[in-house]
Design a protein around this motif. Structure first.
Motif, mmCIF file in Angstrom:
data_model
loop_
_atom_site.group_PDB
_atom_site.id
_atom_site.type_symbol
_atom_site.label_atom_id
_atom_site.label_comp_id
_atom_site.label_asym_id
_atom_site.label_seq_id
_atom_site.Cartn_x
_atom_site.Cartn_y
_atom_site.Cartn_z
ATOM 1 N N PHE A 1 -5.920 -2.326 12.515
ATOM 2 C CA PHE A 1 -6.125 -3.069 11.274
ATOM 3 C C PHE A 1 -4.882 -3.898 10.981
ATOM 4 O O PHE A 1 -3.810 -3.616 11.506
ATOM 5 N N GLY A 2 -5.029 -4.881 10.093
ATOM 6 C CA GLY A 2 -3.866 -5.605 9.604
ATOM 7 C C GLY A 2 -3.027 -4.688 8.717
ATOM 8 O O GLY A 2 -3.571 -3.824 8.019
ATOM 9 N N HIS A 3 -1.716 -4.873 8.774
ATOM 10 C CA HIS A 3 -0.809 -4.075 7.939
ATOM 11 C C HIS A 3 0.294 -4.969 7.397
ATOM 12 O O HIS A 3 0.554 -6.056 7.936
ATOM 13 N N THR A 4 0.949 -4.489 6.349
ATOM 14 C CA THR A 4 2.105 -5.183 5.800
ATOM 15 C C THR A 4 3.284 -4.216 5.814
ATOM 16 O O THR A 4 3.115 -3.018 6.026
ATOM 17 N N LEU A 5 4.467 -4.759 5.565
ATOM 18 C CA LEU A 5 5.633 -3.899 5.387
ATOM 19 C C LEU A 5 6.292 -4.291 4.068
ATOM 20 O O LEU A 5 6.642 -5.454 3.861
ATOM 21 N N GLY A 17 -0.776 7.560 4.201
ATOM 22 C CA GLY A 17 0.423 8.025 4.904
ATOM 23 C C GLY A 17 1.349 6.945 5.423
ATOM 24 O O GLY A 17 2.293 7.240 6.152
ATOM 25 N N MET A 18 1.067 5.681 5.058
ATOM 26 C CA MET A 18 1.922 4.608 5.570
ATOM 27 C C MET A 18 3.161 4.444 4.702
ATOM 28 O O MET A 18 3.290 3.468 3.945
ATOM 29 N N LEU A 19 4.044 5.401 4.788
ATOM 30 C CA LEU A 19 5.337 5.297 4.133
ATOM 31 C C LEU A 19 6.351 6.132 4.898
ATOM 32 O O LEU A 19 6.002 7.131 5.525
ATOM 33 N N SER A 63 6.841 0.871 3.319
ATOM 34 C CA SER A 63 5.444 1.245 3.113
ATOM 35 C C SER A 63 4.520 0.065 3.381
ATOM 36 O O SER A 63 4.958 -1.080 3.480
ATOM 37 N N CYS A 64 3.233 0.395 3.535
ATOM 38 C CA CYS A 64 2.188 -0.623 3.626
ATOM 39 C C CYS A 64 1.330 -0.459 2.381
ATOM 40 O O CYS A 64 0.943 0.648 2.037
ATOM 41 N N ARG A 65 1.034 -1.560 1.695
ATOM 42 C CA ARG A 65 0.331 -1.466 0.411
ATOM 43 C C ARG A 65 -1.054 -2.095 0.455
ATOM 44 O O ARG A 65 -1.591 -2.484 -0.578
ATOM 45 N N ILE A 66 -1.630 -2.166 1.631
ATOM 46 C CA ILE A 66 -2.978 -2.725 1.723
ATOM 47 C C ILE A 66 -3.997 -1.704 1.212
ATOM 48 O O ILE A 66 -3.908 -0.518 1.505
ATOM 49 N N VAL A 67 -4.937 -2.196 0.400
ATOM 50 C CA VAL A 67 -6.067 -1.375 -0.052
ATOM 51 C C VAL A 67 -7.328 -2.141 0.341
ATOM 52 O O VAL A 67 -7.482 -3.306 -0.012
ATOM 53 N N ASP A 108 -6.529 3.261 0.714
ATOM 54 C CA ASP A 108 -5.181 2.816 0.355
ATOM 55 C C ASP A 108 -4.239 3.261 1.477
ATOM 56 O O ASP A 108 -4.028 4.461 1.666
ATOM 57 N N HIS A 109 -3.709 2.292 2.216
ATOM 58 C CA HIS A 109 -2.882 2.633 3.383
ATOM 59 C C HIS A 109 -1.672 3.487 2.990
ATOM 60 O O HIS A 109 -1.276 4.373 3.741
ATOM 61 N N TYR A 110 -1.105 3.226 1.806
ATOM 62 C CA TYR A 110 0.042 4.008 1.323
ATOM 63 C C TYR A 110 -0.368 5.468 1.135
ATOM 64 O O TYR A 110 0.301 6.373 1.624
#
Ligand SMILES: [Cu+2]
Length: 129
Positions: free
Chosen positions: A59-63, A118-120, A99-103, A113-115
């Motif tokens: 999937f797409g992710h952000t930082l 566990g994306m942190l 963290s990644c904050r994509i929902v 919610d990616h955060y």
């Protein structure tokens, strides 16, 4: 190869290996994004950092980089699966949260919610290095 040459060859390889092991390597700061985790690798130093961000997921992710008081310092755009980007940021000694904050909403209407998934992670920028 004679026995003596073989011995020198093996000794040379051992010495080469020992030298490599003894040399401290400062690895460039790297962040790996996937479902659903963030792994920080390398050394995050005080001052300017060039952080390479890899999206190894599907999937797409952000930082998002925030300090330990929650102030957001930098946000990447969406990094597509398989893509990498390099970001420059000045860091002071301290603890930072990545963290990644994509929902996203699934077809069934459930929010992911990616955060929260566990994306942190946290990194420490040390003064002693
Ligand atoms: Cu994400």
């Amino acid at each position: 190869m004679t026995g003596r040459m073989t011995s020198w060859f093996i000794l040379s390889l051992l010495l080469l290996g020992a030298c490599r092991a003894a040399t401290p390597t400062q690895e460039a700061p790297t962040v790996e994004l996937t479902e659903f985790s963030i792994m920080a690798l390398g050394t995050f130093d005080p001052g300017p950092n060039e952080i390479t961000v890899h999206n190894e997921g599907e999937f797409g992710h952000t930082l998002v980089i925030a300090d330990n008081e929650g102030t957001v310092l930098d946000v990447t755009g969406v990094i597509a699966p398989g893509e990498s980007s390099v970001y420059s940021i000045d860091l002071k000694p301290g603890i930072y949260e990545l963290s990644c904050r994509i929902v996203i909403q699934t077809g069934e209407g459930r929010l992911v919610d990616h955060y929260q998934e566990g994306m942190l992670t946290a990194v420490e920028v040390d003064t002693s290095s």
